[in-house]
Design a protein around this motif. Structure first.
Motif, PDB file in Angstrom:
ATOM      1  N   ARG A   1    -129.383  36.861 -51.547  1.00 61.33           N
ATOM      2  CA  ARG A   1    -128.253  36.400 -52.339  1.00 61.33           C
ATOM      3  C   ARG A   1    -127.107  37.391 -52.232  1.00 61.33           C
ATOM      4  O   ARG A   1    -127.281  38.590 -52.390  1.00 61.33           O
ATOM      5  N   GLY A   2    -125.900  36.852 -51.974  1.00 62.67           N
ATOM      6  CA  GLY A   2    -124.727  37.702 -51.868  1.00 62.67           C
ATOM      7  C   GLY A   2    -123.983  37.461 -50.573  1.00 62.67           C
ATOM      8  O   GLY A   2    -124.472  36.788 -49.657  1.00 62.67           O
ATOM      9  N   CYS A   3    -122.782  38.015 -50.504  1.00 60.34           N
ATOM     10  CA  CYS A   3    -121.929  37.866 -49.327  1.00 60.34           C
ATOM     11  C   CYS A   3    -122.012  39.128 -48.480  1.00 60.34           C
ATOM     12  O   CYS A   3    -122.199  40.242 -48.989  1.00 60.34           O
ATOM     13  N   ASP A   4    -121.858  38.956 -47.171  1.00 56.56           N
ATOM     14  CA  ASP A   4    -122.002  40.061 -46.227  1.00 56.56           C
ATOM     15  C   ASP A   4    -120.669  40.658 -45.789  1.00 56.56           C
ATOM     16  O   ASP A   4    -120.648  41.490 -44.881  1.00 56.56           O
ATOM     17  N   VAL A   5    -119.567  40.243 -46.401  1.00 53.38           N
ATOM     18  CA  VAL A   5    -118.259  40.732 -45.959  1.00 53.38           C
ATOM     19  C   VAL A   5    -118.139  42.235 -46.172  1.00 53.38           C
ATOM     20  O   VAL A   5    -117.645  42.974 -45.306  1.00 53.38           O
TER      21      VAL A   5
ATOM     22  N   LEU B   1    -119.837  45.001 -43.547  1.00 53.20           N
ATOM     23  CA  LEU B   1    -119.376  45.261 -42.181  1.00 53.20           C
ATOM     24  C   LEU B   1    -118.860  46.676 -41.971  1.00 53.20           C
ATOM     25  O   LEU B   1    -119.234  47.321 -40.979  1.00 53.20           O
ATOM     26  N   PRO B   2    -117.986  47.252 -42.822  1.00 53.72           N
ATOM     27  CA  PRO B   2    -117.479  48.608 -42.530  1.00 53.72           C
ATOM     28  C   PRO B   2    -118.569  49.669 -42.458  1.00 53.72           C
ATOM     29  O   PRO B   2    -118.560  50.518 -41.552  1.00 53.72           O
ATOM     30  N   GLY B   3    -119.515  49.640 -43.387  1.00 52.76           N
ATOM     31  CA  GLY B   3    -120.575  50.649 -43.362  1.00 52.76           C
ATOM     32  C   GLY B   3    -121.470  50.535 -42.140  1.00 52.76           C
ATOM     33  O   GLY B   3    -121.856  51.556 -41.542  1.00 52.76           O
ATOM     34  N   LEU B   4    -121.800  49.312 -41.738  1.00 51.19           N
ATOM     35  CA  LEU B   4    -122.657  49.134 -40.563  1.00 51.19           C
ATOM     36  C   LEU B   4    -121.953  49.594 -39.287  1.00 51.19           C
ATOM     37  O   LEU B   4    -122.571  50.231 -38.419  1.00 51.19           O
ATOM     38  N   LEU B   5    -120.679  49.280 -39.170  1.00 51.07           N
ATOM     39  CA  LEU B   5    -119.952  49.681 -37.968  1.00 51.07           C
ATOM     40  C   LEU B   5    -119.748  51.192 -37.904  1.00 51.07           C
ATOM     41  O   LEU B   5    -119.753  51.770 -36.812  1.00 51.07           O
ATOM     42  N   ASP B   6    -119.573  51.840 -39.047  1.00 49.92           N
ATOM     43  CA  ASP B   6    -119.453  53.304 -39.043  1.00 49.92           C
ATOM     44  C   ASP B   6    -120.738  53.961 -38.565  1.00 49.92           C
ATOM     45  O   ASP B   6    -120.708  54.950 -37.817  1.00 49.92           O
ATOM     46  N   VAL B   7    -121.883  53.408 -38.976  1.00 44.57           N
ATOM     47  CA  VAL B   7    -123.164  53.952 -38.509  1.00 44.57           C
ATOM     48  C   VAL B   7    -123.352  53.675 -37.020  1.00 44.57           C
ATOM     49  O   VAL B   7    -123.845  54.529 -36.270  1.00 44.57           O
TER      50      VAL B   7
ATOM     51  N   ASN C   1    -111.527  43.850 -43.173  1.00 43.69           N
ATOM     52  CA  ASN C   1    -112.437  44.136 -42.058  1.00 43.69           C
ATOM     53  C   ASN C   1    -111.683  44.273 -40.746  1.00 43.69           C
ATOM     54  O   ASN C   1    -111.998  45.148 -39.920  1.00 43.69           O
ATOM     55  N   HIS C   2    -110.692  43.435 -40.518  1.00 46.47           N
ATOM     56  CA  HIS C   2    -109.862  43.559 -39.304  1.00 46.47           C
ATOM     57  C   HIS C   2    -109.155  44.908 -39.268  1.00 46.47           C
ATOM     58  O   HIS C   2    -109.114  45.574 -38.218  1.00 46.47           O
TER      59      HIS C   2
ATOM     60  N   ALA D   1    -110.834  49.736 -32.259  1.00 46.31           N
ATOM     61  CA  ALA D   1    -111.437  48.699 -31.425  1.00 46.31           C
ATOM     62  C   ALA D   1    -110.725  47.368 -31.670  1.00 46.31           C
ATOM     63  O   ALA D   1    -109.925  47.221 -32.599  1.00 46.31           O
ATOM     64  N   LYS D   2    -111.049  46.418 -30.837  1.00 53.59           N
ATOM     65  CA  LYS D   2    -110.507  45.072 -30.961  1.00 53.59           C
ATOM     66  C   LYS D   2    -111.465  44.220 -31.778  1.00 53.59           C
ATOM     67  O   LYS D   2    -112.684  44.264 -31.563  1.00 53.59           O
ATOM     68  N   SER D   3    -110.938  43.457 -32.716  1.00 57.16           N
ATOM     69  CA  SER D   3    -111.761  42.623 -33.596  1.00 57.16           C
ATOM     70  C   SER D   3    -111.520  41.157 -33.274  1.00 57.16           C
ATOM     71  O   SER D   3    -110.375  40.706 -33.168  1.00 57.16           O
TER      72      SER D   3
END
Length: 367
Positions: free
Chosen positions: A169-173, A176-182, A203-204, A213-215
């Motif tokens: 349950r919940g949104c994944d928006v 994204l920043p934390g996962l991409l930083d890792v 996020n963009h 990077a390009k999004s």
């Protein structure tokens, strides 16, 4: 069940775990099993989808597997369960980064990363069984929420760069920043591909300003979107590079078919840890295949000088038709034919018919 190859997987898992964990947690430990050995056994459990009791039975049966893990004895299933409970998520993340470092090798160019999520079940009970129970009960039955597993994958190598697990349950928006930083710690990111679930102007901006990077994220179809980058994606969406995002679905399919599609556990913390170990086991699985392909190299059986001389003499003495017949005859026939030509030994020719010897009865008649 995964493919056959437990011994190479166990060796690679032990090597990765040794780089991540110290041998013992404290100086007061029992010093019977090391932490890398227990982590490698947990990766084997996710690789073969074993339970704790099944892992104990398999290790007791296979002596070669114990030798590959350097186990002096078979660990009890309670030992594995207690080690899983005190295992930290940061340790699994460091193991994943170690596999990324080994898989990338000397590559330095930016990667195209895709981010997406899938669901993992906490049990092995099928959905058909749940539907049958609801039909007999004449109403919906309470279910435990399934687990959401989010990953960042390299679409070229099809390996995991970062991962996270949470309740469905919940949104994944906001994830994204934390996962991409890792993920950027293990490999430089040049392009990020995501579906409309991760669409937001923040996020963009994070991808383009923070990561450089390009999004490419499609905008949600709710009128004209707000924001400069989202409006650009709505007006002129780059469809051709976005097709590479489908490879992350292939990764999900490979994980669920070859390894497991569930994250077992009674508590949420145990389920999250099982999901993270599943991602680590997948990267070790890819690393095992890479090391196996590197080891399969054929050694030349003939020296360069002998091959050149044989081919030269063979070209001088053999006609195209004879060369074709010799090739079909096999290696033994070719060597025998070639050695006869080199040393001037001619093949025995068939005997020509000559005059027959005189008849003995005819000679006696003339006498």
């Amino acid at each position: 069940m995964a493919e056959v190859g437990l011994l190479p997987f166990a060796r690679v898992a032990l090597q990765v775990a040794t780089q991540v964990l110290p041998p013992y947690r404290t100086r007061f430990s029992k010093h019977q099993f090391t932490q890398p050995q227990l982590l490698a056994v947990l990766c084997l459990m996710r690789y073969e989808d074993w339970t704790f009791r099944e892992a104990e039975v398999r290790l007791r049966e296979h002596q070669e597997l114990r030798a590959a893990l350097h186990l002096p004895a078979v660990p009890d299933y309670t030992t594995l369960y207690r080690f899983l409970r005190r295992l930290e998520d940061d340790t699994v993340d460091r193991g994943l980064q170690e596999t990324v470092r080994r898989l990338r090798g000397r590559r330095s160019r930016p990667v195209s990363a895709a981010i997406d999520g899938t669901g993992l079940s906490d049990t092995s009970v099928s959905t058909f069984f749940h539907r049958r129970l609801e039909q007999h009960a004449h109403g919906p039955r309470p279910r435990r929420p399934w687990l959401k597993w989010l990953i960042v994958a390299d679409v070229q190598q099809q390996i995991l760069l970062a991962q996270r697990a949470r309740q469905a349950r919940g949104c994944d928006v906001r994830s994204l920043p934390g996962l991409l930083d890792v993920a950027a710690r293990g490999a430089p990111i040049g392009m990020v591909l995501a579906d409309a679930e991760f669409d937001s102007e923040a996020n963009h901006e994070h991808i383009r300003q923070r990561l450089g990077a390009k999004s490419i994220i499609p905008a949600r179809r709710r009128g004209v979107p707000n924001g400069t980058i989202r409006n650009q994606m709505f007006r002129a969406f780059p469809k051709k590079p976005y097709r590479q995002r489908a490879k992350i679905e292939s990764i999900f399919s490979a994980v669920k078919r070859k390894l497991s599609s569930r994250a077992p556990g009674r508590s949420l913390a145990t389920q999250i840890r099982q999901a993270l170990l599943l991602g680590l086991a997948y990267n070790i699985y890819r690393l095992r295949h890479r090391s196996a392909q590197r080891g399969c190299q054929q050694s030349p059986t003939l020296t360069k000088k002998s091959v050149s001389i044989d081919s030269k003499e063979f070209a001088e003495h053999v006609s195209p038709l004879s060369a074709t017949l010799t090739k079909n005859r096999g290696r033994r026939g070719a060597n025998r034919f070639n050695s006869r030509k080199l040393y001037g030994i001619n093949e025995p020719s068939p005997r020509m018919p000559g005059p027959s010897p005189p008849d003995r009865n005819a000679a006696l008649h003339r006498a």
